[in-house]
Design an enzyme around this catalytic site. Structure first.
Site, PDB file in Angstrom:
ATOM      1  CE1 TYR A 184      56.537   8.150  41.580  1.00 34.56           C
ATOM      2  CE2 TYR A 184      58.419   8.129  42.984  1.00 34.56           C
ATOM      3  CZ  TYR A 184      57.864   7.831  41.850  1.00 34.56           C
ATOM      4  OH  TYR A 184      58.777   6.605  41.369  1.00 34.56           O
ATOM      5  CG  ASP A 221      64.740   0.525  44.156  1.00 25.66           C
ATOM      6  OD1 ASP A 221      63.844  -0.020  44.174  1.00 25.66           O
ATOM      7  OD2 ASP A 221      64.930   1.599  43.302  1.00 25.66           O
ATOM      8  CG  ASP A 246      58.959   3.035  41.539  1.00 26.41           C
ATOM      9  OD1 ASP A 246      58.456   2.207  40.738  1.00 26.41           O
ATOM     10  OD2 ASP A 246      60.014   3.151  42.117  1.00 26.41           O
ATOM     11  CG  ASP A 284      59.863  -1.647  41.813  1.00 28.13           C
ATOM     12  OD1 ASP A 284      60.116  -0.736  41.677  1.00 28.13           O
ATOM     13  OD2 ASP A 284      59.933  -2.357  42.714  1.00 28.13           O
ATOM     14  CG  HIS A 334      56.793   4.966  37.246  1.00 31.34           C
ATOM     15  ND1 HIS A 334      57.743   4.294  37.563  1.00 31.34           N
ATOM     16  CD2 HIS A 334      56.692   6.031  38.129  1.00 31.34           C
ATOM     17  CE1 HIS A 334      58.271   4.556  38.600  1.00 31.34           C
ATOM     18  NE2 HIS A 334      57.887   5.476  38.931  1.00 31.34           N
ATOM     19  CD  GLU A 362      61.918  -0.144  37.255  1.00 35.09           C
ATOM     20  OE1 GLU A 362      62.916  -0.435  37.657  1.00 35.09           O
ATOM     21  OE2 GLU A 362      61.446   0.744  38.203  1.00 35.09           O
ATOM     22  CB  CYS A 371      68.781   3.080  42.244  1.00 34.36           C
ATOM     23  SG  CYS A 371      68.895   4.873  41.973  1.00 34.36           S
ATOM     24  NE  ARG A 409      63.107   3.775  35.890  1.00 36.69           N
ATOM     25  CZ  ARG A 409      63.308   3.787  37.457  1.00 36.69           C
ATOM     26  NH1 ARG A 409      62.623   3.906  38.259  1.00 36.69           N
ATOM     27  NH2 ARG A 409      64.582   2.867  37.351  1.00 36.69           N
ATOM     28  CD  GLU A 418      65.863   7.206  36.686  1.00 32.25           C
ATOM     29  OE1 GLU A 418      65.786   8.487  36.263  1.00 32.25           O
ATOM     30  OE2 GLU A 418      65.340   6.686  37.671  1.00 32.25           O
ATOM     31  CG  ASN A 439      63.885  10.505  38.903  1.00 32.30           C
ATOM     32  OD1 ASN A 439      63.471  11.419  39.812  1.00 32.30           O
ATOM     33  ND2 ASN A 439      64.532   9.615  38.964  1.00 32.30           N
TER      34      ASN A 439
END
Length: 301
Positions: A48, A62, A89, A91, A116, A118, A126, A161, A191, A213
């Site tokens: 990942y 982040d 990821d 975002d 993914h 989100e 985060c 996500r 999440e 996660n």
């Protein structure tokens, strides 16, 4: 040596086939290409790339400051050295639905097995921090439909996500997940679930592969692989574990050097030169040029 032995298409197919087995897939987060090679060498079946790790590596929080091209460049560096399928990821897709569509093709071109997206808005946070803001459900489904339309390889995994658990509650997070599946998401990343009961509720409600996660110091308990398997989850993700381990060791090492004026007390904790060269495949380069690997390692390295 120099490159992988497999194609991106083969790795994408391998990830799809692995998820279809119903067995839990343990997925550590790589912190750089060399760590991805180590993940493969130690027998893991996928790796990942965390957006939080990439941002931290650049000295950034982040909060969505990295760009799609920066992320794709790190992805390409990583997929060049491992035959494992790599999930990344992405975002929020780095902008509007059209940006999300471009992001999918950038990540396909980088050799990844999937990504993914989100449902936060920028500046994002985060997933285990408070104060997150969600994009409207309709906007997220547009983002996902654009990603599906842009995908050229049907085996490229598109995961959605949702951060809704901490903002709108568990029921809303499940409802969003179902809408995202209807929009074309192949898998769901719920999440910041709070306990085993919430993991179980999500599994009962959503009939696609689910990612758990297992990030440290967050809102989710650190469930072991057996528990996650029994709950019916498909991926156990450890996104920032290696970064935290590495940075802890780096900080301890710097303190030792500052205090003692030598790194000698740290030698037993270091990866020896011989192991590093083994991971790099140093000896195999001599097939191209015998002058590359024509030395003998010093004792104890």
């Amino acid at each position: 040596m120099l490159h992988t032995r497999t194609t991106p298409a083969q790795r994408r197919r391998a990830l799809r086939e692995r998820l279809a087995t119903g067995r839990l897939l343990t997925m550590p987060g790589a912190i750089n290409p060399l760590s991805a090679r180590l993940i493969q060498d130690l027998g893991f079946e996928a790796a990942y790339l965390s957006g939080a790790v990439l941002a931290a590596d650049l000295g950034l929080p982040d909060i969505g400051l990295t760009t799609s091209t920066e992320v794709a460049a790190r992805a390409q560096q990583t997929t060049r050295v491992t035959d494992l399928p790599v999930l990344i990821d992405a975002d929020t897709g780095f902008g509007e639905p059209m940006n999300a569509a471009r992001t999918v093709q950038l990540m396909e071109d980088a050799g990844l097995a999937g990504l993914h997206l989100e449902d936060q808005v920028n500046p994002k946070r985060c997933g285990h921090l408070d104060g997150k803001t969600l994009t409207p459900r309709e906007e997220m489904t547009r983002r996902l439909r654009a990603a599906v339309d842009a995908r050229r390889d049907p085996d490229f995994l598109l995961m959605a996500r949702t951060d809704a658990r901490g903002v709108e509650g568990l029921r809303a997070a499940i409802d969003r997940a179902k809408a995202y599946v209807d929009a074309g998401a192949d898998a769901i990343f719920p999440e910041a679930l709070a306990d085993e009961a919430e993991f179980e509720a999500f599994r009962k409600a959503v009939d696609v592969p689910l990612l758990a996660n297992m990030t440290e110091f967050g809102k989710t308990p650190l469930l072991d692989a057996r528990t996650l398997s029994n709950l019916g989850y498909d991926i156990a993700l450890y996104p920032v574990t290696l970064l935290r381990l590495a940075m802890g060791a780096v900080e301890d090492g710097l303190r030792t050097i500052a205090a003692e004026g030598t790194q000698e007390p740290l030698l037993e904790r270091m990866q020896p030169r011989s192991r590093l060269y083994e991971l790099l495949g140093y000896e195999r380069y001599s097939a191209f040029d015998a002058a590359v690997f024509d030395f003998t390692l010093p004792p104890g390295t």
